[in-house]
Design a protein around this motif. Structure first.
Motif, PDB file in Angstrom:
ATOM      1  N   ILE A 183       0.771  -1.267   0.027  1.00 25.98           N
ATOM      2  CA  ILE A 183       0.069  -0.046  -0.054  1.00 25.98           C
ATOM      3  C   ILE A 183       0.891   1.263  -0.079  1.00 25.98           C
ATOM      4  O   ILE A 183       0.724   2.279  -0.682  1.00 25.98           O
ATOM      5  CB  ILE A 183      -1.081  -0.036   1.407  1.00 25.98           C
ATOM      6  N   SER A 184       2.229   1.371   0.673  1.00 24.35           N
ATOM      7  CA  SER A 184       3.039   2.222   0.709  1.00 24.35           C
ATOM      8  C   SER A 184       4.448   1.838   1.169  1.00 24.35           C
ATOM      9  O   SER A 184       4.614   0.635   1.118  1.00 24.35           O
ATOM     10  CB  SER A 184       2.481   3.382   1.972  1.00 24.35           C
ATOM     11  N   GLU A 185       5.412   2.784   1.281  1.00 17.15           N
ATOM     12  CA  GLU A 185       6.612   2.231   1.520  1.00 17.15           C
ATOM     13  C   GLU A 185       6.609   1.427   2.771  1.00 17.15           C
ATOM     14  O   GLU A 185       7.710   0.617   2.911  1.00 17.15           O
ATOM     15  CB  GLU A 185       7.743   3.690   1.558  1.00 17.15           C
ATOM     16  N   ASP A 186       5.881   1.405   3.564  1.00 18.29           N
ATOM     17  CA  ASP A 186       6.024   0.748   4.786  1.00 18.29           C
ATOM     18  C   ASP A 186       4.597  -0.196   5.483  1.00 18.29           C
ATOM     19  O   ASP A 186       4.592  -0.644   6.347  1.00 18.29           O
ATOM     20  CB  ASP A 186       6.436   1.456   6.077  1.00 18.29           C
ATOM     21  N   MET A 187       3.874  -0.116   4.519  1.00 26.20           N
ATOM     22  CA  MET A 187       2.596  -0.884   4.872  1.00 26.20           C
ATOM     23  C   MET A 187       2.007  -1.890   3.568  1.00 26.20           C
ATOM     24  O   MET A 187       2.446  -1.534   2.650  1.00 26.20           O
ATOM     25  CB  MET A 187       1.440   0.277   5.216  1.00 26.20           C
ATOM     26  N   VAL A 188       1.546  -2.866   4.320  1.00 29.29           N
ATOM     27  CA  VAL A 188       0.785  -3.851   3.340  1.00 29.29           C
ATOM     28  C   VAL A 188      -0.579  -4.062   3.711  1.00 29.29           C
ATOM     29  O   VAL A 188      -1.254  -3.852   5.063  1.00 29.29           O
ATOM     30  CB  VAL A 188       1.639  -5.140   3.262  1.00 29.29           C
ATOM     31  N   LYS A 189      -1.361  -4.518   2.607  1.00 26.75           N
ATOM     32  CA  LYS A 189      -2.719  -4.785   3.004  1.00 26.75           C
ATOM     33  C   LYS A 189      -2.877  -6.531   3.131  1.00 26.75           C
ATOM     34  O   LYS A 189      -2.441  -7.065   1.968  1.00 26.75           O
ATOM     35  CB  LYS A 189      -3.772  -4.429   1.955  1.00 26.75           C
ATOM     36  N   THR A 190      -3.056  -6.899   4.156  1.00 28.07           N
ATOM     37  CA  THR A 190      -2.990  -8.710   4.208  1.00 28.07           C
ATOM     38  C   THR A 190      -4.164  -9.305   3.332  1.00 28.07           C
ATOM     39  O   THR A 190      -5.295  -8.626   2.990  1.00 28.07           O
ATOM     40  CB  THR A 190      -2.929  -8.950   5.696  1.00 28.07           C
ATOM     41  N   PRO A 191      -4.116 -10.591   3.062  1.00 28.59           N
ATOM     42  CA  PRO A 191      -5.148 -11.109   2.548  1.00 28.59           C
ATOM     43  C   PRO A 191      -6.376 -11.162   3.382  1.00 28.59           C
ATOM     44  O   PRO A 191      -7.643 -11.372   2.732  1.00 28.59           O
ATOM     45  CB  PRO A 191      -4.687 -12.545   2.230  1.00 28.59           C
ATOM     46  N   PHE A 192      -6.349 -11.036   4.449  1.00 27.72           N
ATOM     47  CA  PHE A 192      -7.475 -10.769   5.487  1.00 27.72           C
ATOM     48  C   PHE A 192      -7.942  -9.587   5.678  1.00 27.72           C
ATOM     49  O   PHE A 192      -8.933  -9.029   6.573  1.00 27.72           O
ATOM     50  CB  PHE A 192      -7.151 -11.290   6.702  1.00 27.72           C
ATOM     51  N   GLY A 193      -7.489  -8.442   4.926  1.00 27.72           N
ATOM     52  CA  GLY A 193      -8.068  -7.159   4.859  1.00 27.72           C
ATOM     53  C   GLY A 193      -7.746  -6.324   5.749  1.00 27.72           C
ATOM     54  O   GLY A 193      -7.792  -5.026   5.775  1.00 27.72           O
ATOM     55  N   GLY A 194      -6.525  -6.645   6.929  1.00 26.36           N
ATOM     56  CA  GLY A 194      -5.930  -5.632   7.670  1.00 26.36           C
ATOM     57  C   GLY A 194      -4.767  -5.143   6.710  1.00 26.36           C
ATOM     58  O   GLY A 194      -4.257  -5.407   6.020  1.00 26.36           O
ATOM     59  N   MET A 195      -4.233  -3.728   7.618  1.00 29.31           N
ATOM     60  CA  MET A 195      -3.219  -3.429   7.187  1.00 29.31           C
ATOM     61  C   MET A 195      -2.102  -3.462   8.381  1.00 29.31           C
ATOM     62  O   MET A 195      -2.195  -3.180   9.560  1.00 29.31           O
ATOM     63  CB  MET A 195      -3.626  -1.799   7.232  1.00 29.31           C
ATOM     64  N   VAL A 196      -1.023  -3.757   7.845  1.00 29.16           N
ATOM     65  CA  VAL A 196       0.284  -3.935   8.813  1.00 29.16           C
ATOM     66  C   VAL A 196       1.640  -3.382   8.201  1.00 29.16           C
ATOM     67  O   VAL A 196       1.699  -3.241   6.940  1.00 29.16           O
ATOM     68  CB  VAL A 196       0.387  -5.568   9.138  1.00 29.16           C
ATOM     69  N   PHE A 197       2.256  -3.011   9.149  1.00 26.83           N
ATOM     70  CA  PHE A 197       3.644  -2.427   8.814  1.00 26.83           C
ATOM     71  C   PHE A 197       4.541  -3.751   8.003  1.00 26.83           C
ATOM     72  O   PHE A 197       4.281  -4.742   8.460  1.00 26.83           O
ATOM     73  CB  PHE A 197       4.402  -1.947   9.849  1.00 26.83           C
TER      74      PHE A 197
END
Length: 145
Positions: free
Chosen positions: A49-63
């Motif tokens: 999603i950004s330089e330091d974040m991803v969207k998991t396959p479960f819909g959550g956003m994590v570093f």
């Protein structure tokens, strides 16, 4: 070509604790590119999603520091191609991505059975056999098992 070591040579710069190395070193200097995004997608199924974040396959956003150890290992190999990186903690899915990328030097104490064809040239380092070259992973696996 990727180099696979079945032993740990005595050399400086070995990356062994991939989780900590990624969090303290790689992450700090990480520039997100298409290859890193593809590694993350293939191994963890997450979307950058950004330089330091991803969207998991479960819909959550994590570093990015919350990625799996296997994913961090693959990124460490990609970003440090001259360093020997231990793949002891990486799952077979991550090892497959690392070998398919064909870049780097990895310590792999075992040869996993990988189901997909991997047409990557391999330089295999073994105390028993010395240095051998193989045209692809399946040939290496068949001859060394």
């Amino acid at each position: 070509m990727i180099e696979i070591y079945t032993y740990l040579p005595d050399e400086p710069g070995l990356i062994r604790m991939n989780d900590a190395y990624f969090d303290k070193i790689t992450f700090r200097d990480l520039s997100m590119d298409q290859a890193v995004a593809e590694i993350i997608k293939e191994i963890d199924g997450s979307e950058v999603i950004s330089e330091d974040m991803v969207k998991t396959p479960f819909g959550g956003m994590v570093f990015l520091t919350e990625l799996s150890t296997g994913c961090k290992t693959a990124i460490n190999v990609y970003k440090n191609p001259k360093s020997l990186v231990s793949c002891e903690e990486a799952g077979d899915n991550a090892v497959e991505v690392i070998i398919r990328n064909g870049i780097g030097r990895i310590y792999l104490p075992y040869l996993p059975l990988l189901w997909n064809d991997i047409d990557t040239e391999i330089e295999f380092h073994s105390l028993k056999y010395g240095i051998l070259k193989f045209p692809d992973y399946q040939t290496l696996y068949d001859e060394m098992r």
